[in-house]
Design a protein around this motif. Structure first.
Motif, PDB file in Angstrom:
ATOM      1  N   GLU C 218       7.419  51.782  13.283  1.00 45.11           N
ATOM      2  CA  GLU C 218       7.009  53.185  13.295  1.00 45.11           C
ATOM      3  C   GLU C 218       7.215  53.807  14.669  1.00 45.11           C
ATOM      4  O   GLU C 218       7.622  54.962  14.787  1.00 45.11           O
ATOM      5  N   TYR C 219       6.948  53.028  15.719  1.00 45.78           N
ATOM      6  CA  TYR C 219       7.184  53.542  17.070  1.00 45.78           C
ATOM      7  C   TYR C 219       8.671  53.720  17.315  1.00 45.78           C
ATOM      8  O   TYR C 219       9.121  54.733  17.864  1.00 45.78           O
ATOM      9  N   ILE C 220       9.444  52.716  16.899  1.00 45.20           N
ATOM     10  CA  ILE C 220      10.885  52.774  17.147  1.00 45.20           C
ATOM     11  C   ILE C 220      11.530  53.919  16.352  1.00 45.20           C
ATOM     12  O   ILE C 220      12.237  54.757  16.911  1.00 45.20           O
ATOM     13  N   HIS C 221      11.235  53.963  15.050  1.00 53.10           N
ATOM     14  CA  HIS C 221      11.834  55.003  14.203  1.00 53.10           C
ATOM     15  C   HIS C 221      11.378  56.396  14.625  1.00 53.10           C
ATOM     16  O   HIS C 221      12.147  57.350  14.534  1.00 53.10           O
ATOM     17  N   GLU C 238      17.774  52.818  24.716  1.00 46.30           N
ATOM     18  CA  GLU C 238      16.695  53.304  25.587  1.00 46.30           C
ATOM     19  C   GLU C 238      15.500  53.762  24.752  1.00 46.30           C
ATOM     20  O   GLU C 238      14.351  53.541  25.115  1.00 46.30           O
ATOM     21  N   ASN C 239      15.813  54.419  23.630  1.00 49.89           N
ATOM     22  CA  ASN C 239      14.738  54.933  22.779  1.00 49.89           C
ATOM     23  C   ASN C 239      13.832  53.804  22.280  1.00 49.89           C
ATOM     24  O   ASN C 239      12.611  53.947  22.236  1.00 49.89           O
ATOM     25  N   ALA C 240      14.453  52.702  21.886  1.00 47.75           N
ATOM     26  CA  ALA C 240      13.652  51.590  21.365  1.00 47.75           C
ATOM     27  C   ALA C 240      12.797  50.992  22.483  1.00 47.75           C
ATOM     28  O   ALA C 240      11.621  50.654  22.270  1.00 47.75           O
ATOM     29  N   ILE C 241      13.373  50.884  23.681  1.00 49.13           N
ATOM     30  CA  ILE C 241      12.615  50.322  24.800  1.00 49.13           C
ATOM     31  C   ILE C 241      11.426  51.218  25.136  1.00 49.13           C
ATOM     32  O   ILE C 241      10.294  50.750  25.302  1.00 49.13           O
ATOM     33  N   GLU C 242      11.689  52.516  25.150  1.00 49.98           N
ATOM     34  CA  GLU C 242      10.612  53.470  25.406  1.00 49.98           C
ATOM     35  C   GLU C 242       9.530  53.354  24.327  1.00 49.98           C
ATOM     36  O   GLU C 242       8.334  53.360  24.613  1.00 49.98           O
ATOM     37  N   LEU C 244       8.718  50.816  22.523  1.00 51.84           N
ATOM     38  CA  LEU C 244       7.924  49.606  22.711  1.00 51.84           C
ATOM     39  C   LEU C 244       6.878  49.794  23.814  1.00 51.84           C
ATOM     40  O   LEU C 244       5.732  49.344  23.685  1.00 51.84           O
ATOM     41  N   ASN C 245       7.304  50.474  24.864  1.00 56.12           N
ATOM     42  CA  ASN C 245       6.345  50.710  25.946  1.00 56.12           C
ATOM     43  C   ASN C 245       5.195  51.621  25.517  1.00 56.12           C
ATOM     44  O   ASN C 245       4.061  51.434  25.949  1.00 56.12           O
ATOM     45  N   ILE C 246       5.519  52.610  24.658  1.00 55.94           N
ATOM     46  CA  ILE C 246       4.440  53.457  24.122  1.00 55.94           C
ATOM     47  C   ILE C 246       3.471  52.602  23.308  1.00 55.94           C
ATOM     48  O   ILE C 246       2.256  52.712  23.427  1.00 55.94           O
ATOM     49  N   PHE C 247       4.049  51.730  22.490  1.00 53.44           N
ATOM     50  CA  PHE C 247       3.212  50.848  21.659  1.00 53.44           C
ATOM     51  C   PHE C 247       2.256  50.040  22.542  1.00 53.44           C
ATOM     52  O   PHE C 247       1.056  49.963  22.305  1.00 53.44           O
ATOM     53  N   LYS C 248       2.817  49.473  23.619  1.00 53.63           N
ATOM     54  CA  LYS C 248       1.982  48.612  24.453  1.00 53.63           C
ATOM     55  C   LYS C 248       0.879  49.406  25.154  1.00 53.63           C
ATOM     56  O   LYS C 248      -0.217  48.890  25.383  1.00 53.63           O
ATOM     57  N   ASP C 416       9.325  41.527  29.049  1.00 55.50           N
ATOM     58  CA  ASP C 416       9.238  42.985  29.139  1.00 55.50           C
ATOM     59  C   ASP C 416       9.977  43.628  27.959  1.00 55.50           C
ATOM     60  O   ASP C 416      10.634  42.947  27.167  1.00 55.50           O
ATOM     61  N   ALA C 417       9.838  44.954  27.870  1.00 52.85           N
ATOM     62  CA  ALA C 417      10.355  45.660  26.700  1.00 52.85           C
ATOM     63  C   ALA C 417      11.870  45.474  26.572  1.00 52.85           C
ATOM     64  O   ALA C 417      12.394  45.284  25.478  1.00 52.85           O
TER      65      ALA C 417
END
Lengths: 300, 276, 434
Positions: C218-221, C238-242, C244-248, C416-417
């Protein structure tokens, strides 16, 4: 010597009688267990994936080669060994203490014997859920107790930390299976003739000397058998981990059986999953060889 | 004298602490089973029910055919115990006392069966049970459990039979008794504690088993207790009160059974001691 | 004399065993046996003949399934349904189904499958392609996400029974407007925590299990990321990495143990009024509004928030269950009649009203009776239409496993992410290539 080998009254030679008496048990084993075991061995030499069963082919030892290079496999092996050694050692000590206590005559002994069985009588799937619940960071009673005792200053997530999760599983396992050890050892203690202790006491041996000179050697065979079976069970630990952590956090509690389960039932990779199962078998076989060797020394 | 009393007190305190640790999780489960729903998820958890609520027990028995599960488990576990102990007491005696070749091979073979991870043999066993028409039957589970428990039972009994002094058998032999007679009349009674212990171990192993029971018996009328309890949660919810109540109900008969057998065994022991 | 005794003993045991096996088989014939009946009926497929089909699904805690079955048997008196309840955990159902189907078992005719199973079961050849039964026009009446999940290699293998998608529950007594972005959610949650109105800002499912995949996707999509595009793995972005960081970051406003939580843990905490936001499935609605709930009447439902680089709306992960026919079934036509009924309008309405399950037919979201029983459905429709399925592949479980392990290691701070995303992309690529 000749007399021992044939029994006049029935006319059945002793060795024939021996085979006869062993047959039913062996028949059971052959009937039920041999086919699945052979099948697992042969599957482990293929790349069988249930999604494409027709595409499966013989690939020799490739699955094993793959596993030996697989970091996850070695991580699972380490977790399994750690779990096995620590929990079996703790169970032995605690179980021995239980057995010694239960073998003493004192008031309420019956109650203690029954109580000791409680953990073991609770099906693993339930006791694992129960412990998981007690370890819970919010509703868990463990945090409550430790906080009341002043041992922690805030609630901790015991199953959520890579440092403590495996220990949590070990404690739950020891709680549940130390009684198994205790019961077996108790039965062993009971077969030690009381006269031995009496004559030793007459000879002036103290409690500690009696323990090491009589109890320990006489209980050794029973203890080894108990150890064999506990080690084999601990090495194949599955239900407990499956329910409590599912292998997490970050695979830090994944054991070999859990890994095999994931490969077999979740990923339907029957080739690789069977190879893990075979390797578990080999590990355990080596461990039990050591025990059997010790047992034979004991018997001679 | 005073020293004795003091150590007695310490002994009892030690035993008591031990008992508390052993019993506490079960106590917690009992308490949970009586907690009313509004108290179940309190933080911090409370150590006593605010009122004694029986709803969890009622739903444990009414939501699912729990008595049927209990009956099935009892039938399977008792038959497994009888069969495994019966079969292996012969084998154990032969391996401990009689002279014939290949004993070590037999013991190792039995052990190797118990070395295989259960999860690996589920699907081939299912295939066999299907061919033999034993899916959704008691016999399928009984045979499986018996096989799984034979190694433990056999090893155990062999060890116990070995510890029984040989002179009594020698005497019987000199009297002209057959080995079988000696076995039934002399060895078995002496080995009572070992047999009893083995029986408990086998019984509980059969009583607790989950994976085979889940896959072999899919009809509700033939399910055993561990699978039955797995039927209580929802897909995303965990009715903890109901599950606790159900598990208390499962464990109680076992405790009663042990308490009942307890006396038998102790009397059996003393009888053996008198004879010896 | 002694041999006689031995014989008696052995005989007793033999009799005992046989009695037990007889006992077992009498039990079998007692409950509308499915083992024997299909064989008898297979030869004659006359519709007047009475047939029995077996339907296996995880236990339904609501009365819906029972009511639907009654309605079916009233309408089709010649088809009896033997309802085989399974434990509710989808892993346990998967175990039992896989074991039975791989052995060619035909005792179950209709299986209820999780949205992530059809492609796996289809490629293994365990379930029947339904193209001849389930026309393209008919499929258009359904929500498209679930249909996509049931389609493998261009054929349809299952019919959606009910759907599910992640939603955001919030305390409408504390939060007037639900957040639209993850950042807003974080700051509102943090503020309410600091003010002492709640103990925690947000709960979700971050245990190492399937639910973690639903959450992280859900965060990635919702941040413009994607796992697979066609046959290419495009996760490494980059979007997926970002994302993941939001999730964390959400771990800050969540209970410490959230990395061990499944649906129930956060659910009861939210129900106790200790949390401001919860990501969960629509079915929690009824628990949250039951008499035992401390937040009864104070709960709102909103779509999943979006990330800074996402589309106009957040993207929920699609769940839900579907009906498929065992390839070895001896009553395929009766099984289809059953599926057609269960996924038809009448049964879907019963299911929604009695059980609160989300219907799979689009028009039912405008149905007055359905909405009256489930007022929150209306606001969920958009989320459902936008919801994205997890990657469809016969090797999905391996993909899922890679996402679970890497995400969990990332949340635990072991990697890390960037590493997590790279690992996942590499592993998923390998899985797809095999």
């Amino acid at each position: 010597m000749q007399k021992r080998r044939s029994i006049k009254s029935t006319g059945i030679p002793e060795n024939v009688l021996g085979y006869l008496m062993v047959t039913p048990a062996l028949l059971c084993i052959l009937l039920i267990a041999i086919f699945p075991i052979i099948r697992t061995f042969s599957l482990s030499l293929t790349d069988m994936k249930m999604q494409f069963p027709d595409a499966a082919k013989y690939i020799g030892l490739n699955n094993y080669m793959k596993l030996f290079k697989d970091e996850r496999f070695w991580n699972a092996t380490y977790n399994t060994l750690f779990f096995t050694i620590v929990s079996v050692a703790m169970e032995l000590v605690i179980g021995f203490a239980m057995a010694l206590v239960m073998n003493m005559p004192f008031k309420g002994r019956g109650l203690v014997r029954a109580a000791v069985l409680v953990p073991w009588a609770i099906p693993t799937t339930i006791s694992a859920t129960m412990w998981k619940f007690m370890y819970h960071d919010q509703f868990g009673v463990l945090n409550d107790i430790l906080l009341r005792l002043g041992l922690i200053d805030q609630y901790k997530s015991w199953l959520g930390s890579t440092l403590s999760a495996l220990w949590c599983a070990i404690i739950a396992d020891v709680w549940k299976t130390a009684p198994f050890m205790g019961l077996l050892l108790l039965a062993g203690l009971q077969t030690i003739p009381a006269e031995l202790y009496e004559s030793a006491t007459v000879d002036g041996a103290g409690k500690i000397r009696r323990f090491f000179n009589i109890t320990v050697p006489l209980i050794m065979p029973t203890m080894l058998v108990a150890l064999i079976f506990r080690t084999l069970d601990a090495f194949r630990v599955f239900d407990l981990i499956f329910v409590m952590t599912g292998g997490g956090p970050g695979n830090s509690t994944e054991t070999l059986s859990m890994y095999a389960y994931t490969m077999l039932f979740r990923n339907l990779d029957f080739g690789l999953g069977s190879a893990i199962a075979v390797l578990i078998f080999i590990f355990v076989f080596l461990i039990s060889l050591i025990y059997i060797y010790l047992l034979n020394i004991q018997n001679d | 004298m005073r020293k004795d009393k003091l150590s007695n007190i310490f002994f009892y305190i030690g035993v008591a602490i031990f008992m508390v640790i052993i019993v506490f999780p079960f106590y917690w489960q009992i308490i949970t089973s009586f907690k009313p729903p509004e108290q179940l998820w309190n933080i911090p958890p409370e150590w006593w029910p605010s009122r004694f609520y029986l709803g969890s027990y009622i739903s444990a028995f009414t939501k699912r055919p729990f008595l049927t599960y209990l009956k099935n488990s009892a039938i399977v576990a008792i038959s497994t115990t009888a069969l495994a102990v019966f079969v292996t007491s012969f084998a154990g005696y032969a391996l401990a006392r009689l002279h014939f070749k290949g004993k070590n091979v037999i013991l190792a073979l039995a052990l190797s069966v118990s070395m295989f991870p259960g999860i690996a043999i589920v699907s081939p066993l299912f295939l066999m049970m299907k061919q033999w028409n034993l899916l959704n039957s008691y016999l399928g589970l009984i045979l499986t459990y018996t096989t799984i428990t034979i190694p433990l039972s056999m090893w155990n009994l062999t060890t116990f039979f070995r510890t029984i002094p040989a002179d009594m058998e020698e005497a019987a032999k000199i009297d002209g008794a057959s080995p079988f007679y000696t076995f039934v009349k002399i060895i078995l009674p002496l080995a009572a504690p070992g047999i009893f212990t083995t029986a408990i171990l086998v019984f509980i192993a059969a009583w607790n088993e989950f994976l085979f029971a889940l896959t072999f018996n899919t009809k509700d009328a033939l399910r055993t207790v561990p699978v039955g309890i797995a039927m209580f949660p929802g897909e995303y919810t965990l009715p903890w009160g109901d599950i606790s109540a159900a598990s208390v109900v499962v464990v109680l008969p076992l405790i009663v059974m042990v308490l009942l057998f307890q006396r038998r065994i102790i009397s059996g022991l003393t009888a053996g001691a008198v004879k010896g | 004399m002694r041999t006689k005794r031995l014989l008696v003993f052995l005989l007793t045991v033999a009799v005992l065993v046989f009695m037990l096996s007889a006992c077992g088989s009498s039990e079998k014939s007692g409950d509308n046996s499915t083992e024997s009946q299909p064989e008898e009926k297979a030869s004659e497929s006359k519709s007047e003949e009475e047939v029995t089909i077996t339907y296996a699904r995880g236990k339904d805690t609501t009365p819906a399934t029972q009511k639907m079955l009654e309605a079916f048997e009233n309408k089709y008196p010649n088809i009896k349904v033997n309802y085989q309840e399974m434990p509710p955990q989808s892993d346990q159902q998967h175990n039992a189904f896989v074991t039975a189907l791989s052995a060619g078992d035909d005792s179950v005719d209709v299986y209820r499958l999780d949205i992530i199973w059809p492609s796996e079961f289809a490629s293994a050849g365990w379930i029947l392609p339904l193209d001849d039964y389930f026309s393209e026009e008919e499929r258009e009446e359904f929500l498209q996400g679930p249909i996509q999940g049931c389609t493998y290699n261009g054929s349809i293998y299952a019919v959606p029974l009910y759907t599910d998608a992640g939603v955001l529950y919030y305390r409408k007594d504390l939060i007037p407007n639900p957040p639209e972005t993850w950042d807003e959610l974080y700051s509102i949650g943090k503020k309410l925590m600091d003010e002492g109105k709640v103990e925690y800002g947000f709960v979700f499912q971050a245990n190492q299990y399937e639910g973690l995949v639903c959450n992280v996707l859900e965060y990635i999509h919702s941040n413009g990321g994607k796992v697979i595009d066609g046959s290419n793995v495009v996760l490494n972005s980059e979007n997926a990495i970002e994302a993941l960081n939001i999730f964390k970051k959400m771990l800050d406003i969540a209970p410490e143990g959230v990395t061990t939580y499944i649906e129930n843990d956060g659910g009861v905490m939210f129900q106790e009024g200790k949390v401001a936001f919860m990501r969960n499935w629509p079915s929690w609605w009824s628990n949250l509004n039951s008499d035992e709930s401390a937040v009864k009447g104070k709960v709102g439902v909103a779509p999943i928030p979006k990330g800074p680089n996402g589309d106009a709306t957040g993207k929920a992960t699609l769940g839900g269950w579907n009906l498929a026919i065992n390839k070895n079934s001896k009553n395929k036509d009766a099984a289809w009649t059953f599926i057609e009924f269960m996924t038809g309008e009448e049964a879907q309405k019963i299911q929604a009203i009695e059980g609160g399950f989300l219907p799979v037919r689009q028009n039912l979201y405008k149905d007055a009776d359905v909405i009256k029983a489930n007022p929150h459905f209306e606001s969920m429709y958009d989320a459902l239409v936008n919801a994205l399925p997890r990657p469809v592949s016969p090797f999905y479980p391996k993909i899922s496993e890679s996402i679970q392990i890497n995400t969990h290691k990332f949340l635990m701070g072991e990697i890390d992410a960037k590493t997590a995303v790279e690992n996942m992309a590499k592993e998923i690529q390998e899985i797809l290539e095999q």
